[in-house]
Design an enzyme around this catalytic site. Structure first.
Site, short mmCIF file in Angstrom:
data_model
loop_
_atom_site.label_atom_id
_atom_site.label_comp_id
_atom_site.label_asym_id
_atom_site.label_seq_id
_atom_site.Cartn_x
_atom_site.Cartn_y
_atom_site.Cartn_z
CB SER A 171 -0.88 0.00 1.25
OG SER A 171 -1.52 1.23 1.39
CE1 TYR A 204 -4.13 -2.52 5.30
CE2 TYR A 204 -3.56 -0.24 4.75
CZ TYR A 204 -3.95 -1.51 4.36
OH TYR A 204 -4.15 -1.79 3.03
CE LYS A 208 -1.41 -4.21 3.46
NZ LYS A 208 -1.64 -5.28 2.51
#
Ligand code: NAP
Length: 342
Positions: A171, A204, A208
């Site tokens: 991401s 998160y 990533k």
């Protein structure tokens, strides 16, 4: 150095992305997290190209059955035997090991492409049955375990002209993870520290970034030219069910919908083209060990390119292999056989 600006982000989001025309005849392709979102759309693209076998993994057998049905409906021309769906739950190391065992016992000789797409966004601090923070385990540790256990199959299937592919769906959020790592050199154990800290939403982004670091280190350990092209991919901001934990709350759901509209969120189909491109495009060697966005290689975050980031990446690799070797004996054998130190 890695760059992230609102202007470049918005102009990227509006791009119409290419779909590679390459054939997948004779290939076996695994896509994880294939019941919804980017994984489902990438599976539809792949299935329509008629590979020898597409294994679309989902968390449980009910979702597997539903996914096969959807794929058959949306890919009416493809041979029924070329579509299958196997359960795989990345929140359990045992489940990942069972999937790899099943691949050895029942899978085809060849595995040409693994698209490690499955991922979770859960800002509420949660630990798995293996006692790791859930985003760290699902997005990073189990994804790394699956990649390593399937690595011999990927390597065996490669030819000189057609290397195998390992695509980790990362991401843009990885650019935002550096502030959480400012004192990481003082942590006794990187993975233990990350797992224990309540980073919320930022956890998160951090998971990533770990994926991108893993791709860089694994990529550097393979010979050149590589028989296995490994790439981290940013699909861009997309409409999907990724933020389902936040969308449980009406107000947050409305705010998120507005933000996604403002930031020109892509459809899952458009976002999935990034995955398909990294999995199939012919300029394979150029993509190896790199981070891609909008179907182009771009620079990773500044932290990973710095000396401090390099030291972090090496430590992370050592710890990851140490942790995963305790989970499965095959990990250390695979690493010593195929992934010697640089
Ligand atoms: N959408 C975006 O804007 C965006 C941006 C950057 C990166 N990404 C990445 O793109 C990938 C796909 O996300 P998406 O946007 O398509 O979200 P999504 O619609 O929520 O799909 C996520 C997929 O991962 C699966 N998954 C979640 N936890 C799992 C677990 N423990 N074991 C196995 N599978 C699990 C989900 O299965 P269930 O349905 O059963 O939960 C689902 O199939 C993720 O890695 C995500 O981080 C997305």
């Amino acid at each position: 150095m890695g760059k992230l600006s609102l202007w470049s982000f918005l102009s990227e989001q509006g791009q119409d992305l290419p779909l590679p025309g390459e054939s997948v005849a004779g290939k076996t392709i695994v896509v994880t997290g294939a019941n919804v979102g980017l994984g489902l759309e990438a599976s539809v693209h792949v299935a329509n190209k008629e590979p020898t076998l597409l294994i679309a993994t989902c968390r449980d057998t009910v979702k597997c059955e539903q996914t096969v049905k959807i794929l058959r409906e949306r890919c009416a021309g493809s041979r029924p035997a070329s579509l299958d769906s196997w359960p795989l739950d990345l929140s359990s190391f045992d489940n990942v090991r069972s999937f790899a065992d099943r691949f050895v016992a029942e899978g085809p000789e060849r595995l040409n492409v693994l698209v490690a797409n499955a991922g979770t966004f859960n800002p509420v601090y949660t630990r798995t049955q293996d006692d790791w923070e859930v985003m760290l385990q699902v997005n990073y540790l189990s994804t790394a375990l699956l990649s390593i256990l399937l690595l011999p199959h990927l390597l065996r299937s490669a030819t000189h002209d057609d290397p195998s592919r390992l695509v980790l769906v990362s991401s843009l959020g990885h650019y935002l993870a550096e502030p959480m790592l400012t004192d990481s050199q003082n942590w006794d154990h990187i993975l233990g520290a990350i797992s224990a800290k309540k980073f919320g939403v930022s956890g998160y982004n951090l998971s990533k970034m770990l994926q991108v670091a893993f791709v860089r280190e694994l990529g550097a350990r393979l010979p050149s030219p590589t028989p296995l092209v490994i790439t981290a991919v940013n699909p861009g901001l997309c409409h999907s069910s990724l933020q389902r934990e936040l969308e449980k709350y009406r107000l947050l759901r409305m705010v998120l919908a507005f933000v996604k509209w403002l930031l020109r969120a892509r459809t899952s189909e458009m976002g999935s083209r990034n995955l398909v491109y990294a999995a199939l495009a012919t300029n394979a060697q150029d993509l190896h060990g790199r981070y891609m966005s909008s179907c182009e290689v771009v620079e990773e975050c500044d932290f990973l390119l710095s000396a401090k980031g390099q030291a972090f990446t090496e430590r992370l690799w050592r710890e990851t292999i140490e942790v995963l070797s305790k989970v499965d004996d095959r990990v250390s054998q695979i690493v010593s056989t195929y992934l010697p130190a640089r």
